[in-house]
Enzyme design. Structure first.
Site, PDB file in Angstrom:
ATOM      1  N   HIS A 277       0.789  -1.231   0.000  1.00 25.52           N
ATOM      2  CA  HIS A 277       0.000   0.000   0.000  1.00 25.52           C
ATOM      3  C   HIS A 277       0.828   1.292   0.000  1.00 25.52           C
ATOM      4  CE1 HIS A 277      -3.384  -2.607   1.211  1.00 25.52           C
ATOM      5  NE2 HIS A 277      -2.586  -3.106   2.140  1.00 25.52           N
TER       6      HIS A 277
HETATM    7  C1  BDR Z   1      -2.585   0.527   5.645  1.00 27.95           C
HETATM    8  O1  BDR Z   1      -2.733  -0.004   6.959  1.00 27.95           O
HETATM    9  C2  BDR Z   1      -1.501  -0.343   7.505  1.00 27.95           C
HETATM   10  O2  BDR Z   1      -1.574  -1.574   8.157  1.00 27.95           O
HETATM   11  C3  BDR Z   1      -0.507  -0.320   6.356  1.00 27.95           C
HETATM   12  O3  BDR Z   1       0.783   0.088   6.814  1.00 27.95           O
HETATM   13  C4  BDR Z   1      -1.088   0.676   5.404  1.00 27.95           C
HETATM   14  O4  BDR Z   1      -0.693   1.987   5.730  1.00 27.95           O
HETATM   15  C5  BDR Z   1      -3.299  -0.384   4.675  1.00 27.95           C
HETATM   16  O5  BDR Z   1      -4.649  -0.450   4.985  1.00 27.95           O
END
Ligand code: BDR
Ligand code: CA
Length: 312
Positions: A242
């Protein structure tokens, strides 16, 4: 070419760490600071993890400011199951040579942005938006003075990843996100609709593992950890990456297709807490938000691989 000034606000976090390596190894960026927030794991750990990545990358010139340890009003929610108890998979943590910089993350964001020309400093937000909301409360002119705020957060077509309707970063501090989305700053938002198109496939992980250097070794290990937990928990063979999208867009906007919109966050209902209502029926000329609808996954991984090639 003029470098893009940037502050990264993050909660490392496996994918945050990959986003940090991407920025640390990008000569086109003038990385002013990394600020950290409690999110995936508690704040004291996310700050340490950011400093670990900074040291591995040989970028101790970049200050790390620790920020909010808890959301504006709610109890903290973590995501340790996806990132490991220490936030960095099964990497063995160590206490880095250098500590945190003096002062709070929110104050650092205000000082660094307000001391430079309006619109010149971009912010990449990879965790809950608590620090940015606090910074905006400290300096009401901040929203108008900021450059683009590139955010990982939210979900529309894909549905949520922590509840049916919410993505983790927005769910963790919906009140902060609601304030920032309503502030009028320019925001480019990489929600799950886009980040689920950026998959850590076997070939992409192997390309990183083939590189020399401590940073690449750490990145490869983090990606393998993620691959394992995504398989175990979600059943995905190639999990999504992400947070690096926020930096990849600054480096190469053509990797993403963006649609002008207006985004608001649900803060009242428990059922849909943190849902991002993405409204495309807006005047494109005046819209302050843009929502990423497509992402070039290979292009994002190519940028990360190139950065890691430059790092120790
Ligand atoms: C987001 O949530 C976190 O767990 C990850 O680092 C990312 O920023 C994805 O939903
Ligand atoms: Ca994150």
């Amino acid at each position: 070419m003029k470098k893009q000034s940037l502050i990264i606000d993050c909660d490392p976090g496996v994918d945050d760490a990959l986003g940090l390596f991407l920025a640390f190894g990008s000569p086109g960026l003038d990385l002013l600071a990394v600020t950290t927030v409690g999110g995936n794991v508690p704040g004291v750990i996310t700050a340490r993890n950011a400093r670990i990545m900074r040291q591995l990358a040989g970028r101790e010139d970049v200050p790390v400011f620790a920020g909010a340890d808890r959301p504006l009003v709610r109890e903290p929610v973590g995501a340790g199951e996806f990132h490991g108890e220490g936030g960095i998979g099964d990497m063995i943590p160590f206490e880095p040579r250098l500590g945190n910089a003096e002062g709070s993350a929110a104050q650092a964001i205000v000082d660094l942005v307000m001391a430079r020309p309006a619109g010149s400093v971009a912010l990449a937000v990879m965790g809950p938006m608590t620090n940015l909301a606090l910074a905006m409360r400290l300096e009401p002119k901040l929203a108008a003075h900021l450059g683009p705020v590139s955010v990982m957060g939210g979900a529309r077509s894909e549905g949520g990843n922590i509840t049916a309707s919410a993505e983790f970063n927005i769910y963790a501090d919906p009140d902060a996100a609601a304030e920032v989305f309503a502030s009028g700053c320019e925001m480019v938002v990489f929600g799950l609709d886009a980040t689920h198109q950026v998959r850590a496939t076997e070939a992409r992980i192997a390309a990183i593992e083939a590189l020399d250097g401590e940073s690449a070794r750490a990145a490869g290990g983090l990606l393998r950890f993620s691959q394992r937990v995504e398989r175990e928990i979600v059943g995905w063979d190639a999990g999504p990456l992400h947070d690096p999208c926020t930096v990849a867009w600054l480096l190469k906007p053509a990797l993403f297709e963006l649609k002008p919109c207006r985004i608001a966050v649900e803060t009242v209902s428990d059922l849909t807490r943190g849902h991002t209502a993405v409204e495309f029926r807006v005047d494109a000329a005046t819209a302050r938000h843009r929502w990423a609808v497509t992402a070039d996954g290979q292009g994002v991984f190519d940028r990360i691989t190139e950065s890691l090639e430059r790092l120790p």
